[in-house]
Write an enzyme that holds these catalytic residues in place. Structure first.
Site, PDB file in Angstrom:
ATOM      1  N   HIS A 169      -3.758  14.316   1.345  1.00  0.00           N
ATOM      2  CA  HIS A 169      -3.985  13.407   2.476  1.00  0.00           C
ATOM      3  C   HIS A 169      -2.861  13.552   3.500  1.00  0.00           C
ATOM      4  CE1 HIS A 169      -4.879   9.776   4.739  1.00  0.00           C
ATOM      5  NE2 HIS A 169      -3.705   9.260   4.436  1.00  0.00           N
ATOM      6  N   LYS A 188      -3.867  -1.984  10.139  1.00  0.00           N
ATOM      7  CA  LYS A 188      -4.210  -2.112   8.722  1.00  0.00           C
ATOM      8  C   LYS A 188      -4.419  -3.560   8.287  1.00  0.00           C
ATOM      9  CE  LYS A 188      -3.130   2.261   7.430  1.00  0.00           C
ATOM     10  NZ  LYS A 188      -3.944   3.133   6.592  1.00  0.00           N
ATOM     11  N   ARG A 191      -7.398   3.894  13.659  1.00  0.00           N
ATOM     12  CA  ARG A 191      -6.494   5.032  13.871  1.00  0.00           C
ATOM     13  C   ARG A 191      -5.855   5.056  15.251  1.00  0.00           C
ATOM     14  NH1 ARG A 191      -5.444   5.958   8.776  1.00  0.00           N
ATOM     15  NH2 ARG A 191      -7.254   6.632   7.580  1.00  0.00           N
ATOM     16  N   THR A 234      -8.777  -5.515   3.978  1.00  0.00           N
ATOM     17  CA  THR A 234      -8.687  -4.571   2.866  1.00  0.00           C
ATOM     18  C   THR A 234      -9.705  -5.045   1.839  1.00  0.00           C
ATOM     19  OG1 THR A 234      -6.305  -4.329   3.237  1.00  0.00           O
ATOM     20  CG2 THR A 234      -7.166  -3.552   1.118  1.00  0.00           C
ATOM     21  N   GLU A 251     -10.187   4.108   3.990  1.00  0.00           N
ATOM     22  CA  GLU A 251      -9.343   4.923   3.116  1.00  0.00           C
ATOM     23  C   GLU A 251      -9.797   4.698   1.682  1.00  0.00           C
ATOM     24  OE1 GLU A 251      -5.159   4.267   4.025  1.00  0.00           O
ATOM     25  OE2 GLU A 251      -5.325   5.578   5.783  1.00  0.00           O
ATOM     26  N   ASP A 266      -8.868   0.616   2.253  1.00  0.00           N
ATOM     27  CA  ASP A 266      -7.867   0.207   3.237  1.00  0.00           C
ATOM     28  C   ASP A 266      -8.418   0.549   4.624  1.00  0.00           C
ATOM     29  OD1 ASP A 266      -5.580  -0.317   4.691  1.00  0.00           O
ATOM     30  OD2 ASP A 266      -4.577   1.546   4.101  1.00  0.00           O
ATOM     31  N   GLU A 319      -9.790  12.736   8.248  1.00  0.00           N
ATOM     32  CA  GLU A 319      -9.666  14.051   7.629  1.00  0.00           C
ATOM     33  C   GLU A 319     -10.988  14.813   7.695  1.00  0.00           C
ATOM     34  OE1 GLU A 319      -7.301  13.887   3.716  1.00  0.00           O
ATOM     35  OE2 GLU A 319      -7.614  11.785   4.258  1.00  0.00           O
ATOM     36  N   GLU A 356      -9.227   4.427  -1.916  1.00  0.00           N
ATOM     37  CA  GLU A 356      -8.036   4.171  -2.732  1.00  0.00           C
ATOM     38  C   GLU A 356      -8.439   3.445  -4.011  1.00  0.00           C
ATOM     39  OE1 GLU A 356      -4.630   2.471  -0.773  1.00  0.00           O
ATOM     40  OE2 GLU A 356      -5.203   3.249   1.211  1.00  0.00           O
ATOM     41  N   GLN A 363      -3.185   2.473  15.232  1.00  0.00           N
ATOM     42  CA  GLN A 363      -2.122   2.983  14.357  1.00  0.00           C
ATOM     43  C   GLN A 363      -1.249   4.017  15.064  1.00  0.00           C
ATOM     44  OE1 GLN A 363      -3.667   4.708  10.753  1.00  0.00           O
ATOM     45  NE2 GLN A 363      -1.644   5.109   9.882  1.00  0.00           N
ATOM     46  N   ASP A 405       0.835  -1.196   0.000  1.00  0.00           N
ATOM     47  CA  ASP A 405       0.000   0.000   0.000  1.00  0.00           C
ATOM     48  C   ASP A 405       0.872   1.249   0.000  1.00  0.00           C
ATOM     49  OD1 ASP A 405      -2.407   1.348  -0.108  1.00  0.00           O
ATOM     50  OD2 ASP A 405      -2.601   1.462   2.071  1.00  0.00           O
TER      51      ASP A 405
HETATM   52 MN    MN Z   1      -3.850   3.116   2.812  1.00  0.00          MN
END
Ligand code: MN
Length: 439
Positions: free
Chosen positions: A149, A271, A255, A275, A217, A251, A386, A219, A258, A142
């Site tokens: 971002h 993560k 948080r 996915t 996420e 993804d 975000e 993507e 993380q 990834d």
């Molecule tokens: Mn990602």
């Protein structure tokens, strides 16, 4: 080669499959994306390759057993008859193009009555099919290639200090981490809220439990074609020929896990629990009308030679429109954001060239995530962290409930399409996942 426009991009061409001519369909004659599916009825319930046309899916195993194709197109269809598309990935762009051109001719409105009759029995409704991963994914990487971002998340994590929140290496190379292939799942599969360690604000010791900051996420995923031998890098000019096709990718990210685990080696449990990817693989050939010029960020140092190529500068970017939607349990879906992949700081060929420059080998069917795709405007952010500024500015949904991050029962949907005057609109379908409570 894959950038070339040919008769399969004729926006005026129509199909005898009427639903493929409907305004706004994701799957007109000019798209022809691949999936691995299982039809709802028939003598064999085995998964096999298929191609989308309108609201139908064409059975490639069935097609390979007819005499409708010849040469490279027949070899390509035969390679897609099994339970994965890895064999088709390994054949390379000439085979993909031969199959695309043959399918286009057989599905076009001027195909003979005999051809139409032979093809019609190979169609079944997409809505009744079951889908699985399009390839057996040996490896998943990834990337992290959206400067918007990077800035937005830097602001959430460290505050708006006025200094550049983008890490010093970001403008010099497409940053990435090696992900986990075993937990890549197909759209429609649910996602269990993961448990792990987090450090509560102000505390000095971590606690264990379900994540309180479950995020998505937005993507794209890139499926690799032939790949390269160990020790033999893929040059940037050759990288595009390595792209079998593109899917939507979510993804899923925890948080709080993380934030605690990420220094010094990068994301791990935050993560690796899931996915999601969409079932339909849109080929680079289908995307050819949507290529755009790319240029490095204005503040970037001079590009190193292995990441610079005239072809990439002229047409390395892809204008793919993207949306994320949230649907609470029993409620109505609402759009979270809308952006385009054209804003990304690095292109797909640069990701491939960088991934392999030290000799790392990519294999047919491997998956690369582009990294979160966020655009320059606030309405173009590709994650909850975000959109809600780390949960400090929660969203109010239509049902009156609030979201800082995802709740149990929420469905998260990604959608993508390409559209411009003079070209056929093509789409990616949907990537959907529902959050299940932790156990
Ligand atoms: Mn990602």
């Amino acid at each position: 080669m894959t950038t070339t426009l040919d008769f399969t991009h004729d926006s005026g061409a129509r199909s005898w499959v009427e639903s493929a001519n409907a305004a706004g369909t994701d799957f007109p004659l000019q798209n022809l994306p691949f999936a691995v599916f299982r039809p709802p009825h028939g003598t064999s319930k085995q998964f096999r390759g298929g191609v989308a046309i309108g609201d139908q899916v064409l059975d490639l195993a069935g097609l390979a057993a007819t005499a409708l194709l010849q040469g490279d197109a027949q070899k390509a269809a035969a390679a897609a008859a099994g339970t994965t598309l890895n064999g088709l990935c390994a054949q390379g762009p000439a085979a993909w193009r031969a199959l695309r051109q043959a399918l286009f001719a057989l599905l076009r409105s001027d195909a003979s009555a005999a051809q139409q009759a032979a093809m019609r029995v190979l169609l079944s409704p997409q809505a009744l099919a079951e889908y699985t991963l399009p390839t057996r994914i040996g490896n998943y990487t990834d990337f992290y290639t959206s400067i918007h971002h990077a800035r937005n998340t830097g602001r959430v994590m460290r505050g708006d200090t006025g200094v550049d929140l983008v890490s010093p290496n970001f403008r010099s190379m497409p940053i990435a981490y090696h992900g986990r292939a075993s937990s890549v799942i197909i759209s429609g599969q649910s996602v269990r809220r993961p448990k792990g360690q987090r450090l509560p604000p102000g505390d000095s010791a971590p606690v264990f439990g379900p994540t309180r900051r479950l995020d998505y996420e937005l993507e794209l995923g890139v499926l690799i074609g032939r790949g390269n031998a160990l020790g033999e890098p893929i040059a940037l000019a050759d990288a595009e020929a390595q792209v079998f096709g593109i899917v939507l990718l979510n993804d899923w990210s925890a948080r709080d896990i993380q934030a605690w685990e990420m220094a010094p080696l990068g994301p791990f449990l935050a993560k690796n629990f899931a996915t999601s990817i969409s079932p339909w693989v849109v080929t680079l050939a289908a995307l050819a009308p949507y290529r755009q010029a790319w240029e490095p960020d204005a503040q970037a140092p001079p590009l190193l030679d292995y990441l610079d190529d005239a072809g990439v500068r002229a047409r390395g970017a892809l204008d793919i429109q993207l949306e994320a939607w949230l649907q609470p349990a029993g409620g109505e879906a609402q759009r979270l954001s809308q952006t385009s992949f054209r804003h990304q700081s690095w292109t797909v060929p640069q990701m491939i060239a960088h991934h392999t420059v030290g000799g790392c080998n990519l294999q047919p069917g491997d998956l690369l995530g582009t990294g979160t795709i966020s655009g320059p405007e606030a309405s173009e952010a590709g994650t909850m962290i975000e959109i809600t500024h780390g949960g400090r500015q929660p969203l109010t949904l239509a049902d009156g409930t609030q979201r800082g991050f995802l709740e149990d029962g929420d469905a998260l949907m990604l959608r993508g399409w390409c559209e411009r005057p003079g070209a056929a609109r093509i789409g990616f379908g949907e990537c959907r996942g529902v959050v299940l409570p932790a156990v």
